[in-house]
Design a protein around this motif. Sequence first.
Motif, PDB file in Angstrom:
ATOM      1  N   ILE A 189       0.821  -1.211   0.000  1.00 42.79           N
ATOM      2  CA  ILE A 189       0.000   0.000   0.000  1.00 42.79           C
ATOM      3  C   ILE A 189       0.854   1.260   0.000  1.00 42.79           C
ATOM      4  N   PHE A 190       2.057   1.171   0.597  1.00 45.32           N
ATOM      5  CA  PHE A 190       2.908   2.354   0.685  1.00 45.32           C
ATOM      6  C   PHE A 190       3.484   2.773  -0.664  1.00 45.32           C
ATOM      7  N   GLU A 191       3.364   1.914  -1.678  1.00 45.11           N
ATOM      8  CA  GLU A 191       3.877   2.255  -3.008  1.00 45.11           C
ATOM      9  C   GLU A 191       3.032   3.317  -3.701  1.00 45.11           C
ATOM     10  N   LEU A 192       1.775   3.478  -3.272  1.00 45.18           N
ATOM     11  CA  LEU A 192       0.912   4.415  -3.990  1.00 45.18           C
ATOM     12  C   LEU A 192       0.361   5.543  -3.132  1.00 45.18           C
ATOM     13  N   VAL A 193       0.729   5.581  -1.852  1.00 42.29           N
ATOM     14  CA  VAL A 193       0.130   6.581  -0.974  1.00 42.29           C
ATOM     15  C   VAL A 193       0.769   7.952  -1.137  1.00 42.29           C
ATOM     16  N   ASP A 194       0.023   8.964  -0.744  1.00 41.19           N
ATOM     17  CA  ASP A 194       0.575  10.317  -0.657  1.00 41.19           C
ATOM     18  C   ASP A 194       1.228  10.526   0.709  1.00 41.19           C
ATOM     19  N   TYR A 195       0.620   9.892   1.726  1.00 40.07           N
ATOM     20  CA  TYR A 195       1.165   9.969   3.083  1.00 40.07           C
ATOM     21  C   TYR A 195       1.066   8.599   3.730  1.00 40.07           C
ATOM     22  N   GLY A 196       2.128   8.168   4.378  1.00 42.78           N
ATOM     23  CA  GLY A 196       2.118   6.869   5.032  1.00 42.78           C
ATOM     24  C   GLY A 196       2.530   6.966   6.487  1.00 42.78           C
ATOM     25  N   VAL A 197       1.858   6.224   7.333  1.00 39.28           N
ATOM     26  CA  VAL A 197       2.203   6.156   8.747  1.00 39.28           C
ATOM     27  C   VAL A 197       2.569   4.712   9.070  1.00 39.28           C
ATOM     28  N   VAL A 198       3.829   4.483   9.407  1.00 33.69           N
ATOM     29  CA  VAL A 198       4.256   3.153   9.809  1.00 33.69           C
ATOM     30  C   VAL A 198       4.047   3.057  11.316  1.00 33.69           C
ATOM     31  N   GLY A 199       3.039   2.317  11.708  1.00 33.26           N
ATOM     32  CA  GLY A 199       2.727   2.224  13.123  1.00 33.26           C
ATOM     33  C   GLY A 199       1.531   1.331  13.357  1.00 33.26           C
ATOM     34  N   ASP A 200       1.292   1.017  14.623  1.00 35.75           N
ATOM     35  CA  ASP A 200       0.181   0.168  15.030  1.00 35.75           C
ATOM     36  C   ASP A 200      -1.108   0.967  14.956  1.00 35.75           C
ATOM     37  N   LEU A 201      -2.068   0.504  14.140  1.00 35.65           N
ATOM     38  CA  LEU A 201      -3.305   1.267  13.974  1.00 35.65           C
ATOM     39  C   LEU A 201      -4.045   1.435  15.295  1.00 35.65           C
ATOM     40  N   PHE A 202      -3.848   0.477  16.239  1.00 36.01           N
ATOM     41  CA  PHE A 202      -4.542   0.571  17.516  1.00 36.01           C
ATOM     42  C   PHE A 202      -4.009   1.719  18.370  1.00 36.01           C
ATOM     43  N   ALA A 203      -2.820   2.206  18.038  1.00 42.65           N
ATOM     44  CA  ALA A 203      -2.276   3.384  18.705  1.00 42.65           C
ATOM     45  C   ALA A 203      -2.514   4.644  17.867  1.00 42.65           C
ATOM     46  N   VAL A 204      -2.339   4.511  16.544  1.00 41.89           N
ATOM     47  CA  VAL A 204      -2.404   5.682  15.663  1.00 41.89           C
ATOM     48  C   VAL A 204      -3.838   6.177  15.457  1.00 41.89           C
ATOM     49  N   VAL A 205      -4.767   5.255  15.149  1.00 45.47           N
ATOM     50  CA  VAL A 205      -6.135   5.670  14.804  1.00 45.47           C
ATOM     51  C   VAL A 205      -6.832   6.401  15.955  1.00 45.47           C
ATOM     52  N   PRO A 206      -6.780   5.896  17.201  1.00 47.99           N
ATOM     53  CA  PRO A 206      -7.427   6.649  18.290  1.00 47.99           C
ATOM     54  C   PRO A 206      -6.810   8.034  18.499  1.00 47.99           C
ATOM     55  N   GLN A 207      -5.483   8.139  18.364  1.00 47.83           N
ATOM     56  CA  GLN A 207      -4.842   9.448  18.519  1.00 47.83           C
ATOM     57  C   GLN A 207      -5.278  10.400  17.411  1.00 47.83           C
ATOM     58  N   LEU A 208      -5.369   9.880  16.190  1.00 49.02           N
ATOM     59  CA  LEU A 208      -5.807  10.697  15.061  1.00 49.02           C
ATOM     60  C   LEU A 208      -7.243  11.174  15.265  1.00 49.02           C
ATOM     61  N   THR A 209      -8.106  10.251  15.705  1.00 47.87           N
ATOM     62  CA  THR A 209      -9.505  10.598  15.953  1.00 47.87           C
ATOM     63  C   THR A 209      -9.617  11.674  17.031  1.00 47.87           C
ATOM     64  N   GLU A 210      -8.846  11.490  18.105  1.00 44.48           N
ATOM     65  CA  GLU A 210      -8.875  12.462  19.193  1.00 44.48           C
ATOM     66  C   GLU A 210      -8.391  13.835  18.740  1.00 44.48           C
ATOM     67  N   GLU A 211      -7.327  13.849  17.937  1.00 41.48           N
ATOM     68  CA  GLU A 211      -6.799  15.122  17.461  1.00 41.48           C
ATOM     69  C   GLU A 211      -7.791  15.836  16.547  1.00 41.48           C
ATOM     70  N   ILE A 212      -8.454  15.076  15.691  1.00 39.93           N
ATOM     71  CA  ILE A 212      -9.461  15.683  14.796  1.00 39.93           C
ATOM     72  C   ILE A 212     -10.613  16.261  15.605  1.00 39.93           C
ATOM     73  N   ASN A 213     -11.103  15.499  16.573  1.00 39.51           N
ATOM     74  CA  ASN A 213     -12.222  15.978  17.405  1.00 39.51           C
ATOM     75  C   ASN A 213     -11.827  17.202  18.216  1.00 39.51           C
ATOM     76  N   THR A 214     -10.561  17.219  18.686  1.00 37.70           N
ATOM     77  CA  THR A 214     -10.077  18.385  19.444  1.00 37.70           C
ATOM     78  C   THR A 214     -10.061  19.621  18.578  1.00 37.70           C
ATOM     79  N   ARG A 215      -9.557  19.474  17.352  1.00 40.14           N
ATOM     80  CA  ARG A 215      -9.478  20.629  16.438  1.00 40.14           C
ATOM     81  C   ARG A 215     -10.862  21.094  16.024  1.00 40.14           C
ATOM     82  N   LYS A 216     -11.780  20.159  15.882  1.00 37.95           N
ATOM     83  CA  LYS A 216     -13.162  20.525  15.526  1.00 37.95           C
ATOM     84  C   LYS A 216     -13.848  21.244  16.687  1.00 37.95           C
ATOM     85  N   GLY A 217     -13.517  20.800  17.920  1.00 40.81           N
ATOM     86  CA  GLY A 217     -14.196  21.331  19.086  1.00 40.81           C
ATOM     87  C   GLY A 217     -13.708  22.697  19.508  1.00 40.81           C
TER      88      GLY A 217
END
Length: 320
Positions: free
Chosen positions: A292-320
């Motif tokens: 998948i990393f061969e075609l992405v514009d941005y790639g995050v090498v990491g455990d989704l169980f750590a990355v996705v919740p942090q990303l969600t929290e950051e988005i909600n914080t910026r929205k709030g």
Amino acid sequence: MAEVLVLVDHVDGAVRKPTLELLTLARRIGDPVAVALGAGAGATAGVLGEHGAVRVLTADAPEFAEYLVVPKVDALQAAFEAVSPVAVLVVSSAEGKEVAARLALRVGSGVITDATDVEAGEQGPVATQAVFAASYTTRSRVSRGVPVITVKPNSAPVEPVAAAGAVESLSVSFGAAATGTKVTSRTPRESTGRPELTEAAIVVSGGRGVNGAENFPLIEALADSLGAAVGASRAAVDAGWYPHTSQVGQTGKSVSPQLYIASGISGAIQHRAGMQTSKTIVAINKDAEAPIFELVDYGVVGDLFAVVPQLTEEINTRKG
């Protein structure tokens, strides 16, 4: 100026976004003439006129609701014969592609499916497509008859342009085949409150790395923070973690959003074929060698169980 037929995708008069995108493309090659069929067809004229339709041909009959596909082909053929267009544009859905193929066969024309762009050419409209599992981009035109082209959602911007939108009644004679396949029942699809997968501007998908249906709420939470649709890879669907209707890929649905976020998806060719035309692609995967990393514009090498919740929290914080 030459006219271009646009088959309207609507629900009881509510015009769906991909049709408005078709009107943008149609204006590049001629004056859009919209064809609205079924219950609520007349109610579409206002929004169609606001987006460039010079005329709106409407027809309503029980056949459109009671039988599959062919009544719409009969009506579109009637519009074709009445207008003599330079092209016919249809939304690239399963039904849309069948309607387009049947019409092309009837009028002796070539058909192009799953176009991602349409523009005027010296010898007729030119369509852009992603082919061979989205490994190549081609530009082509039909060599016989009036081109019938199906266009993938999110292929063009919605551009309001005031036009007459004059409503005209379309006379339709249904052939014997129109009543060949009857609809015997309908079950309304449960609404998730999220955008339709194939029409969404943002799609968040989960794959084998999600590791179970019980973990898909992580993907849903990220999607909801972005106002996105939720997709899934074939591996996740085959494992029973998410509904088949949400599968993205060669044997699922093809999407082309502005932003596609792939979480725990390796990037097998089957999946890439369904999302590679996305405008911006972000991948989250702990395997740095994942295809998948061969075609992405941005790639995050990491455990989704750590990355996705942090990303969600950051988005909600910026929205709030």
